[in-house]
Write an enzyme that holds these catalytic residues in place. Structure first.
Site, PDB file in Angstrom:
ATOM      1  N   HIS A   1       0.824  -1.219   0.000  1.00  0.00           N
ATOM      2  CA  HIS A   1       0.000   0.000   0.000  1.00  0.00           C
ATOM      3  C   HIS A   1       0.853   1.262   0.000  1.00  0.00           C
ATOM      4  O   HIS A   1       0.379   2.334  -0.343  1.00  0.00           O
ATOM      5  CB  HIS A   1      -0.915   0.011   1.235  1.00  0.00           C
ATOM      6  CG  HIS A   1      -2.023  -0.992   1.137  1.00  0.00           C
ATOM      7  ND1 HIS A   1      -3.320  -0.646   0.818  1.00  0.00           N
ATOM      8  CD2 HIS A   1      -2.023  -2.338   1.274  1.00  0.00           C
ATOM      9  CE1 HIS A   1      -4.070  -1.733   0.788  1.00  0.00           C
ATOM     10  NE2 HIS A   1      -3.313  -2.776   1.065  1.00  0.00           N
TER      11      HIS A   1
ATOM     12  N   ASP B   1       3.346   9.531  -0.607  1.00  0.00           N
ATOM     13  CA  ASP B   1       2.173   8.735  -0.233  1.00  0.00           C
ATOM     14  C   ASP B   1       1.966   7.633  -1.266  1.00  0.00           C
ATOM     15  O   ASP B   1       2.082   7.895  -2.470  1.00  0.00           O
ATOM     16  CB  ASP B   1       0.932   9.648  -0.214  1.00  0.00           C
ATOM     17  CG  ASP B   1      -0.055   9.258   0.872  1.00  0.00           C
ATOM     18  OD1 ASP B   1      -0.079   8.072   1.235  1.00  0.00           O
ATOM     19  OD2 ASP B   1      -0.797  10.134   1.337  1.00  0.00           O
TER      20      ASP B   1
HETATM   21  P1  ADQ Z   1      -3.167   5.928   4.866  1.00  0.00           P
HETATM   22  O1  ADQ Z   1      -1.769   6.386   5.043  1.00  0.00           O
HETATM   23  O2  ADQ Z   1      -3.954   5.659   6.083  1.00  0.00           O
HETATM   24  O3  ADQ Z   1      -3.233   4.626   3.958  1.00  0.00           O
HETATM   25  P2  ADQ Z   1      -5.065   7.388   3.006  1.00  0.00           P
HETATM   26  O4  ADQ Z   1      -4.983   6.668   1.733  1.00  0.00           O
HETATM   27  O5  ADQ Z   1      -5.132   8.854   2.850  1.00  0.00           O
HETATM   28  O6  ADQ Z   1      -3.852   7.120   3.989  1.00  0.00           O
HETATM   29  O7  ADQ Z   1      -6.368   6.917   3.745  1.00  0.00           O
HETATM   30  C1  ADQ Z   1      -6.824   7.468   4.935  1.00  0.00           C
HETATM   31  C2  ADQ Z   1      -8.249   6.976   5.199  1.00  0.00           C
HETATM   32  O8  ADQ Z   1      -8.580   7.244   6.551  1.00  0.00           O
HETATM   33  C3  ADQ Z   1      -9.268   7.681   4.316  1.00  0.00           C
HETATM   34  O9  ADQ Z   1     -10.278   6.793   3.955  1.00  0.00           O
HETATM   35  C4  ADQ Z   1      -9.808   8.779   5.233  1.00  0.00           C
HETATM   36  O10 ADQ Z   1     -11.135   9.151   4.976  1.00  0.00           O
HETATM   37  C5  ADQ Z   1      -9.694   8.126   6.593  1.00  0.00           C
HETATM   38  N1  ADQ Z   1      -9.451   9.165   7.594  1.00  0.00           N
HETATM   39  C6  ADQ Z   1      -8.382   9.982   7.676  1.00  0.00           C
HETATM   40  N2  ADQ Z   1      -8.552  10.850   8.697  1.00  0.00           N
HETATM   41  C7  ADQ Z   1      -9.743  10.574   9.250  1.00  0.00           C
HETATM   42  C8  ADQ Z   1     -10.493  11.114  10.331  1.00  0.00           C
HETATM   43  N3  ADQ Z   1     -10.058  12.114  11.072  1.00  0.00           N
HETATM   44  N4  ADQ Z   1     -11.684  10.594  10.600  1.00  0.00           N
HETATM   45  C9  ADQ Z   1     -12.137   9.567   9.865  1.00  0.00           C
HETATM   46  N5  ADQ Z   1     -11.488   9.012   8.837  1.00  0.00           N
HETATM   47  C10 ADQ Z   1     -10.316   9.508   8.536  1.00  0.00           C
HETATM   48  C11 ADQ Z   1      -2.283   3.707   3.363  1.00  0.00           C
HETATM   49  C12 ADQ Z   1      -1.210   4.367   2.496  1.00  0.00           C
HETATM   50  C13 ADQ Z   1      -1.860   5.228   1.441  1.00  0.00           C
HETATM   51  C14 ADQ Z   1      -2.842   4.399   0.617  1.00  0.00           C
HETATM   52  C15 ADQ Z   1      -3.790   3.600   1.498  1.00  0.00           C
HETATM   53  C16 ADQ Z   1      -4.633   2.609   0.697  1.00  0.00           C
HETATM   54  O11 ADQ Z   1      -0.319   5.137   3.310  1.00  0.00           O
HETATM   55  O12 ADQ Z   1      -0.887   5.810   0.594  1.00  0.00           O
HETATM   56  O13 ADQ Z   1      -3.612   5.253  -0.206  1.00  0.00           O
HETATM   57  O14 ADQ Z   1      -3.083   2.879   2.486  1.00  0.00           O
HETATM   58  O15 ADQ Z   1      -3.850   1.776  -0.084  1.00  0.00           O
END
Ligand code: ADQ
Length: 491
Positions: free
Chosen positions: A155, A363
């Site tokens: 990921h 990311d």
């Molecule tokens: P993350 O680093 O966790 O994921 P991201 O892809 O942005 O990052 O996903 C975050 C998720 O958490 C989103 O669905 C978002 O809505 C949710 N989220 C964030 N803050 C929140 C809050 N305060 N309240 C509720 N929900 C919240 C890892 C990798 C990424 C990759 C994903 C998926 O680091 O690069 O995109 O996996 O493969």
């Protein structure tokens, strides 16, 4: 019937709880599958003798979870996964810590997970291991006698080989990665870095297309960008509850323009740089004073790792500085929310914001960028400002693409977003929404499974296409899933 077996570090409860990107995307994708999901339940025990696995059944999903020991948590989870592999994969060698003994914890947990999976494995199960916490799991399963097809999805970014060489025992780790039949990456750049490592530092030999011969085996490397369930997310953003939330936001908030950022509190997400860019916006374009607010939602994660505690302090300091310097009795420039927010409320906040600011320093993909696009009102959409270092930028070219290190460039892009004519916003949004829908969570899973299940690939494609059809029809009249509560951000 053939089962899909998923193994990940952390298993979120399937009540639709967001557990960061990995949890969001697997839960969204699993809606049409019978699956068994193995992993850590988030609990800690003192000794290995106290570890027992628990099995819970929910509709089409079975979850088999177990605790870690406190030592596993220190050595495997904090020590090797989050203080060594995470910074290296995000090109932050300055923050990487390779404490002695931690790699042993990583090996130990991977072997224990492998034994648990092995004890419940059926010969025709398809096994799909998720992310950097569990790279050696596949080779452990092979050593224990598993003959099943084995897949792995990364990921996070795959860094350039020169950076990965900093990890002690990198050859062992990368050889372990090559014991999978299929390895999936978020972007083309990640796959290229993997090929460069495998051919330059292991004995990999490129074959036709996306395959590699290594140690007498064939490894297929596929690109499957992670996505979200676009149907349910757009329904959530349009719901009555969301409309009420937006209305409340307007009543509470004095500004005309709302800029939103949503991230786990992580040093890879470029949060201090983002706040400094916003401060530059107020300096370069003072007309935004009292008219624009940045709402930054950033729940803390991995607080036991020192670098995470530091980033939190830095961020809180910056918010205070900006609000103190620029704010007034009737205007708070930065609204900083340091906790999880229910998914439906999040969808509403995206929809009620004119600018989505997604500016990670690096990311793997970034699902927030996709959620922001899908939550918009098609007739009057907001504008996505997106870092060139997010995997999502490979696809989402109609966003305003920026270099997050260049504060002035980001400030100019925000100003351009705020003043962009409606026709241009609609045009850009339409193109982005098509791409996000094409690359949704179901497509992510379908593409990977088609590569993994070579024998059933045509049938599988057909099943997945029909499922997508059924889902589209269902969503045309069905109310959205109830918004889940959000649990702790242990990722
Ligand atoms: P993350 O680093 O966790 O994921 P991201 O892809 O942005 O990052 O996903 C975050 C998720 O958490 C989103 O669905 C978002 O809505 C949710 N989220 C964030 N803050 C929140 C809050 N305060 N309240 C509720 N929900 C919240 C890892 C990798 C990424 C990759 C994903 C998926 O680091 O690069 O995109 O996996 O493969």
């Amino acid at each position: 019937m053939q089962r899909l077996v998923i193994v990940s570090n952390r298993v979120p409860p399937p009540s639709g709880v967001a557990a960061g990107g990995l949890g969001t995307c697997i839960l969204d994708a699993l809606q049409d599958h019978d699956a068994v999901w193995f992993g850590w339940n988030g609990d800690l025990v003192s000794t290995e003798s106290e570890i027992t696995s628990a099995c819970a059944r929910y509709d089409r999903l079975t979850q088999i979870t177990m605790p870690l020991t406190e030592r596993d948590y220190r050595e495997h989870y904090l020590g090797f996964c989050n203080a060594a592999l995470w910074p290296v994969h995000h090109c932050r060698l300055d923050l990487a810590r390779f404490a002695p003994g931690c790699i042993e914890g990583y090996r130990r947990v991977n072997l224990r997970f492998a034994k648990e999976v092995m004890s419940r494995l059926r010969p025709d199960d398809l096994i799909w291991v998720q992310d950097y916490h569990l790279i050696p799991l596949g080779s452990n399963l092979r050593a224990l006698g598993a003959r099943n097809r084995l897949g792995f999805f990364l990921h996070i970014p795959f860094p350039p080989p020169e950076v990965l060489l900093a990890v002690p025992e990198h050859l062992w780790l990368l050889n372990a990665l090559c014991s999978y039949d299929v390895v999936g990456f978020q972007t083309n750049a990640d796959r290229q870095n993997f090929f460069r490592f495998a051919c330059g530092h292991l004995d990999g030999e490129p074959m036709s297309g996306n395959t590699l011969r290594i140690a007498g085996r064939i490894v297929t490397a596929v690109i499957c960008p992670a996505g979200i369930d676009t149907h349910s997310f757009s329904e959530m953003a349009k719901s009555r509850r969301a409309a009420a939330e937006i209305e409340r936001l307007r009543r509470v908030g004095e500004p005309l323009i709302n800029i939103i950022g949503v991230d786990r509190l992580d040093y890879t997400k470029g949060l201090p740089e983002r706040l400094r860019s916003f401060r530059r916006l107020l300096e370069l374009y003072p007309q935004n004073r009292k008219a624009t607010t940045l709402m930054q939602i950033a729940p803390p994660s991995r607080e036991d790792v020192q670098a995470y505690a530091q980033i939190r302090q830095e961020l809180e300091g910056l918010c205070g500085e900006i609000n103190g310097q620029h704010g007034d009795v009737d205007w708070t420039p930065v609204r900083y929310i340091c906790r999880n927010v229910a998914r439906e409320a999040l969808a509403a906040l995206y929809r009620g914001s004119q600018v989505g600011l997604v500016t990670p320093l690096r990311d793997g993909m970034n699902l927030v960028a996709k959620e922001y696009v899908i939550a918009q009102d098609e007739e009057d959409p907001g504008v996505l400002v997106l870092s060139r270092f997010a995997g999502a930028a490979e696809d989402l070219r109609e966003a305003l693409i920026v270099n997050p290190y260049d504060l002035d460039e980001v400030a100019h892009a925000i100003q351009r977003a705020i003043t962009m004519p409606r026709e241009e916003r609609i045009e850009r949004h339409q193109a982005l929404a098509v791409r996000v829908r094409e690359r949704d969570a179901h497509n992510w899973m379908a593409e990977f499974l088609c590569a993994l299940d070579i024998d059933r690939a045509p049938a599988l494609s057909f099943e997945l296409a029909s499922a997508r059809h059924r889902r589209a029809a269902r969503h045309a009249w069905m109310a959205p899933r109830p918004a889940p509560a959000i649990s702790s951000a242990v990722l």
